[in-house]
Enzyme design. Structure first.
Site, PDB file in Angstrom:
ATOM      1  N   SER A 106      24.305 -64.290  45.235  1.00  0.00           N
ATOM      2  CA  SER A 106      22.945 -64.249  44.679  1.00  0.00           C
ATOM      3  C   SER A 106      22.170 -65.511  45.052  1.00  0.00           C
ATOM      4  O   SER A 106      22.754 -66.592  45.178  1.00  0.00           O
ATOM      5  CB  SER A 106      23.043 -64.131  43.152  1.00  0.00           C
ATOM      6  OG  SER A 106      21.804 -64.400  42.546  1.00  0.00           O
ATOM      7  N   TYR A 129      15.935 -63.384  46.410  1.00  0.00           N
ATOM      8  CA  TYR A 129      14.841 -63.131  45.476  1.00  0.00           C
ATOM      9  C   TYR A 129      13.608 -63.802  46.052  1.00  0.00           C
ATOM     10  O   TYR A 129      13.699 -64.929  46.551  1.00  0.00           O
ATOM     11  CB  TYR A 129      15.129 -63.784  44.119  1.00  0.00           C
ATOM     12  CG  TYR A 129      15.940 -62.962  43.148  1.00  0.00           C
ATOM     13  CD1 TYR A 129      15.615 -61.647  42.874  1.00  0.00           C
ATOM     14  CD2 TYR A 129      17.009 -63.531  42.459  1.00  0.00           C
ATOM     15  CE1 TYR A 129      16.346 -60.902  41.948  1.00  0.00           C
ATOM     16  CE2 TYR A 129      17.750 -62.806  41.541  1.00  0.00           C
ATOM     17  CZ  TYR A 129      17.408 -61.490  41.291  1.00  0.00           C
ATOM     18  OH  TYR A 129      18.123 -60.763  40.381  1.00  0.00           O
ATOM     19  N   THR A 155      16.241 -58.236  47.022  1.00  0.00           N
ATOM     20  CA  THR A 155      16.083 -57.582  45.709  1.00  0.00           C
ATOM     21  C   THR A 155      14.613 -57.547  45.300  1.00  0.00           C
ATOM     22  O   THR A 155      13.938 -58.577  45.298  1.00  0.00           O
ATOM     23  CB  THR A 155      16.914 -58.329  44.647  1.00  0.00           C
ATOM     24  OG1 THR A 155      18.286 -58.282  45.053  1.00  0.00           O
ATOM     25  CG2 THR A 155      16.782 -57.672  43.275  1.00  0.00           C
ATOM     26  N   LYS A 254      17.116 -53.864  47.731  1.00  0.00           N
ATOM     27  CA  LYS A 254      17.863 -53.536  46.508  1.00  0.00           C
ATOM     28  C   LYS A 254      16.908 -53.355  45.332  1.00  0.00           C
ATOM     29  O   LYS A 254      16.048 -54.208  45.095  1.00  0.00           O
ATOM     30  CB  LYS A 254      18.852 -54.659  46.182  1.00  0.00           C
ATOM     31  CG  LYS A 254      19.622 -54.460  44.892  1.00  0.00           C
ATOM     32  CD  LYS A 254      20.740 -55.490  44.765  1.00  0.00           C
ATOM     33  CE  LYS A 254      21.563 -55.301  43.511  1.00  0.00           C
ATOM     34  NZ  LYS A 254      20.933 -55.815  42.314  1.00  0.00           N
ATOM     35  N   HIS A 278      19.099 -52.467  38.482  1.00  0.00           N
ATOM     36  CA  HIS A 278      19.531 -53.816  38.109  1.00  0.00           C
ATOM     37  C   HIS A 278      20.513 -53.770  36.927  1.00  0.00           C
ATOM     38  O   HIS A 278      20.530 -54.647  36.060  1.00  0.00           O
ATOM     39  CB  HIS A 278      18.312 -54.679  37.748  1.00  0.00           C
ATOM     40  CG  HIS A 278      18.418 -56.106  38.200  1.00  0.00           C
ATOM     41  ND1 HIS A 278      17.825 -56.588  39.339  1.00  0.00           N
ATOM     42  CD2 HIS A 278      19.058 -57.172  37.653  1.00  0.00           C
ATOM     43  CE1 HIS A 278      18.087 -57.879  39.467  1.00  0.00           C
ATOM     44  NE2 HIS A 278      18.841 -58.255  38.459  1.00  0.00           N
TER      45      HIS A 278
END
Ligand SMILES: Cc1cc2nc3c(=O)[nH]c(=O)nc-3n(C[C@H](O)[C@H](O)[C@H](O)COP(=O)(O)O)c2cc1C
Length: 380
Positions: A106, A129, A155, A254, A278
Site C-alpha cells: 500500500s 493512492y 486505487t 482498484k 474496499h
C-alpha cells in the site's frame, strides 16, 4: 491452538492485537452492511457438485499480467499492515514470495517501499493512492519502478474516507492528543506479546512512504489526519494520463463496482480492474462484490483482466469469485489477521489453506485447471 481456518486467524488476531488495531483491521464503515454482505453473499453462492471425473491432477497455476503464479491469488494492499507484526509488510511479502503469489504494498504502508524491496527478494506489486502532492507521487512511482514492481494497482474508491465508527469508539481516531495516546498505550499494555514485539522493538513510528511528508509528527493520529487532508478528491479519469506518464508497466484500477465505470477503465486503456468496495470500508450500502462482479465481468472481461476482492475467507470463496467471472482474487483481512497472529509463517499458512481448499472445491466441482472454472461451476 493451531489455526485451521482464516476464521481461526481472525480470533487469534483479536487475542494478539491491541483493541484499537484489531478494530482497525476488522471494521468497516457506518453500519457495516456492505462488509457483512461481501462475506455472506459470497458464502451463499452454491457450487455445483460433480462426480466421477478424473481429478487426480489439479493445476492451480495461472498467469496474470505476464507473471506466472502458483494460483490466481494475490495479497491485496492493506494500509498500516506493518503494525500487525514487527516490520509486517516485509514478513508478508516474503510469505507471498515463498508461495509464488504477488504481494501488494500500500502507499500508506508501515514499511517503506525501499525497506520491503531490501527485505524481500521477489518483486511485489505497488498500490497507488492519488494524494495532492504530485511531486511525491512521481518520486514514489520512480521508486516503485526502480524496485522492479511489475504491476501498479491504482486505487480510486477513496476520494475521501468513509466513516469508520469502530475507529472512533476504539480510540484510534476519536480521541485526540494525550488522552488518545494514553488510551492506546493502555490497550497495548493488555497485549504484552504485541507490545514487546511491535510496540517496543518494531519501530512502529517509522511510518513508511509518507514519513517524509509527516515530518516530526509521526503518531498514528497524525498519520490518519494526514490521509484525511491529503487524498485528492478532484481526481478524474483524465488523471490516469498522469499515472500512465510515470509508469511503464501494467496499470490495474482498484475499486470498480459498476459496469459503466468498468467500460470507462477499458476505454482509458487500463490493463485490469479490481472489482472491489474496499472491503466495506467506504460507502456502506453499495452492493457486495459477489453481486456486482458478474455484470462487470460480462461487460469488460474480454477487454481487460478482471480481478476481485471482498469477503474472501477460504479457497472455496476464491473458486466462487472465479466462477463469477474474476481471473484472480485478492485477499485482504485474511492475510492481515494471519500476519497479526503468526507473522510470515501465518501468512504462508493462510496461502496453504487457500490452496488446499481450492483443490477440494475444484475436485468436487469436477475441474482440473483454473481456466475451467466458470458459470458452469455454480449450482443453478
Ligand atoms: C485495514 C485495511 C486497510 C486497507 N488499506 C488499503 C489500502 O491502503 N489501499 C487499498 O487499495 N485498499 C486497502 N484496503 C482494502 C483491501 O485492499 C481490500 O479491498 C479489502 O480488504 C477486501 O475485503 P476483505 O478484507 O473483506 O477481503 C484495506 C482494507 C483493510 C481491511
Amino acid at each position: 491452538m493451531r489455526a485451521a481456518s482464516i476464521g481461526d486467524y481472525r480470533e487469534a488476531a483479536r487475542r494478539r492485537l491491541p483493541h484499537f488495531l484489531f478494530e482497525y483491521f476488522d471494521g468497516g464503515s457506518y453500519a457495516e452492511r456492505t462488509l457483512r454482505a461481501n462475506i455472506d453473499d459470497l458464502q451463499h453462492i452454491a457450487l455445483r457438485q460433480r462426480v466421477l471425473n478424473d481429478v487426480s491432477a489439479i493445476d492451480l497455476s495461472t498467469t496474470l499480467f505476464g507473471q506466472s503464479l502458483s494460483m490466481p491469488v494475490a495479497l491485496g494492499p492493506i494500509g498500516l499492515a506493518g503494525m500487525a507484526a514487527r516490520r509486517g509488510e516485509v514478513q508478508a511479502a516474503r510469505a507471498a514470495a515463498a508461495k509464488d503469489v504477488p504481494f501488494t504494498l500500500s502507499t500508506v504502508s508501515a514499511c517503506s517501499l525501499s525497506e520491503v524491496a531490501q527485505g524481500c527478494p521477489t518483486p511485489f506489486w505497488f498500490q497507488l493512492y492519488m494524494v495532492r502532492d504530485r511531486g511525491f507521487l512521481r518520486a514514489l512511482l520512480e521508486e516503485a519502478s526502480a524496485a522492479a514492481c511489475p504491476v501498479l494497482v491504482f486505487t480510486v474508491d477513496m476520494p475521501l474516507p468513509g466513516a469508520r465508527y469502530r475507529d472512533v469508539r476504539s480510540g484510534l481516531s476519536g480521541a485526540p492528543g494525550l488522552a488518545g495516546q494514553l488510551r492506546r498505550v493502555g490497550q497495548a499494555m493488555r497485549r504484552p506479546g504485541w507490545a514487546w514485539d511491535v510496540g517496543i522493538h518494531g519501530r512502529p513510528h517509522q511510518l513508511g512512504n509518507v514519513a517524509p511528508l509527516l515530518g516530526p509528527k509521526s503518531g498514528l493520529e497524525d498519520f490518519l489526519g494526514w490521509m484525511k487532508d491529503n487524498f485528492d478528491a478532484s481526481v478524474t479519469w483524465a488523471d490516469l494520463d498522469f499515472v500512465r506518464a510515470h509508469w511503464q508497466g501494467p496499470i490495474v484500477i482498484k475499486g470498480i463496482l459498476d459496469a459503466e465505470d468498468a467500460r470507462h477503465a477499458a476505454a482509458a486503456g487500463a490493463d485490469g480492474i479490481i472489482v472491489s468496495n474496499h472491503g466495506g470500508r467506504q460507502l456502506d450500502g453499495v452492493p457486495s462484490v459477489a453481486r456486482a462482479l458478474p455484470a462487470i465481468a460480462d461487460a469488460v472481461g474480454d477487454r481487460l483482466t478482471v480481478l476481485a476482492d471482498g469477503g474472501v475467507r477460504s479457497g472455496l470463496d476464491v473458486v466462487r469469485m472465479l466462477a463469477l467471472g474474476a481471473k484472480g482474487v485478492m485477499l485482504g483481512r485474511a492475510w492481515a489477521f494471519a500476519l497479526a497472529a503468526d507473522g510470515e509463517r501465518g501468512v504462508r499458512h493462510v496461502l496453504e489453506l487457500i490452496e488446499a481448499e481450492m483443490r477440494v472445491a475444484m475436485a468436487l466441482t469436477g475441474v482440473t485447471a483454473v481456466n475451467q472454472i466458470g458459470q458452469e461451476t455454480l449450482a443453478a
